[in-house]
Design an enzyme around this catalytic site. Structure first.
Site, PDB file in Angstrom:
ATOM      1  N   CYS A  33       0.896  -1.148  -0.203  1.00  0.00           N
ATOM      2  CA  CYS A  33       0.161   0.084  -0.083  1.00  0.00           C
ATOM      3  C   CYS A  33       0.791   1.115  -0.270  1.00  0.00           C
ATOM      4  CB  CYS A  33      -1.131   0.093   1.447  1.00  0.00           C
ATOM      5  SG  CYS A  33      -0.171  -0.115   2.660  1.00  0.00           S
ATOM      6  N   HIS A 142      -1.807   7.722   6.916  1.00  0.00           N
ATOM      7  CA  HIS A 142      -2.372   6.992   5.848  1.00  0.00           C
ATOM      8  C   HIS A 142      -3.888   5.867   6.292  1.00  0.00           C
ATOM      9  CE1 HIS A 142      -1.698   2.414   4.200  1.00  0.00           C
ATOM     10  NE2 HIS A 142      -1.729   1.694   4.515  1.00  0.00           N
ATOM     11  N   HIS A 180      -9.952   1.431   0.168  1.00  0.00           N
ATOM     12  CA  HIS A 180      -8.166   1.384   0.452  1.00  0.00           C
ATOM     13  C   HIS A 180      -7.979   0.626  -0.896  1.00  0.00           C
ATOM     14  CE1 HIS A 180      -4.592   1.002   1.107  1.00  0.00           C
ATOM     15  NE2 HIS A 180      -4.786  -0.684   1.927  1.00  0.00           N
TER      16      HIS A 180
END
Length: 219
Positions: A33, A142, A180
């Site tokens: 990620c 994040h 996400h």
């Protein structure tokens, strides 16, 4: 082009460069990620040392089977164009500095984030770029919404960016708005910040009502 080469992820960047008739470094970055942010750092450093004049950094995520994870079962992709400000026709934002690190071995496992490593990275980052860390008005985190990740990140931000502040530090995450997007999440976060600077409006964190009890709160 063979069927094998067209299916290899390592060939994707080269195929794009070939189609656009570009020259210079061309490669795929895969750090889960954080992939697109690692790619941004590579582009930033290559421009600074004069290796390239400009860079196209793209992030994409494609999940073809929902069993991998339901949250990732959507396509997400986005690109940013970087070049020296003196050569740019228009400037939406300026990259002052970029830095990454790796938190290495942890007894909890590879997927467990290290708050200590995040603190070290933030401290080194602001020492190197010579920006007053307490003058920040907003931090795009994040913020995956996980029980483990959010406290580590939130407490690291608190330990490095809030001690001498006189006003609250706003924190947000685009994942509450679009989900996400895994390797593309970094570019999506930057895009959100650029739009916010252009419009003067920060999207609220959807479905957020109460902070996790594991995250330190201001007195």
């Amino acid at each position: 082009m063979t069927q094998q080469s067209s299916a290899q992820r390592s060939m994707l960047a080269h195929r794009i460069s070939y189609f656009l008739k570009l020259s210079g470094p061309s490669y795929v970055v895969d750090t889960a990620c954080s992939s697109s942010l690692y790619a941004i750092e590579n582009a930033y450093r290559a421009i600074r040392i004069g290796e390239i004049d400009a860079a196209i950094v793209g992030g994409a995520n494609l999940c073809l089977h929902p069993s991998v994870t339901l949250q990732f079962a959507r396509l997400g992709s986005e690109c940013l164009y970087y070049k020296k400000s003196k050569d740019a026709r228009r400037i939406y934002a300026q990259v002052l500095h970029a830095k990454t690190n790796c938190d290495g071995y942890k007894p909890q496992g590879i997927t467990f984030p290290s708050g200590a490593a995040q603190v070290a990275l933030l401290n080194e980052f602001y020492e190197e770029c010579d920006v007053d860390r307490y003058s920040l008005s907003y931090v795009e985190a994040h913020g995956t919404g996980t029980l483990v990740g959010d406290p580590e990140e939130g407490n690291a931000i608190d330990a490095t960016l809030t001690k001498k502040r006189k006003t609250p530090l706003l924190i947000g995450s685009i994942k509450s708005n679009i989900g996400h997007s895994e390797p593309a999440s970094g570019i999506c976060a930057i895009t959100k910040c650029i739009i916010a600077m252009e419009s003067g409006f920060l999207p609220p964190n959807d479905h957020f009502n109460t902070p996790r009890k594991e995250i330190k709160r201001a007195p």
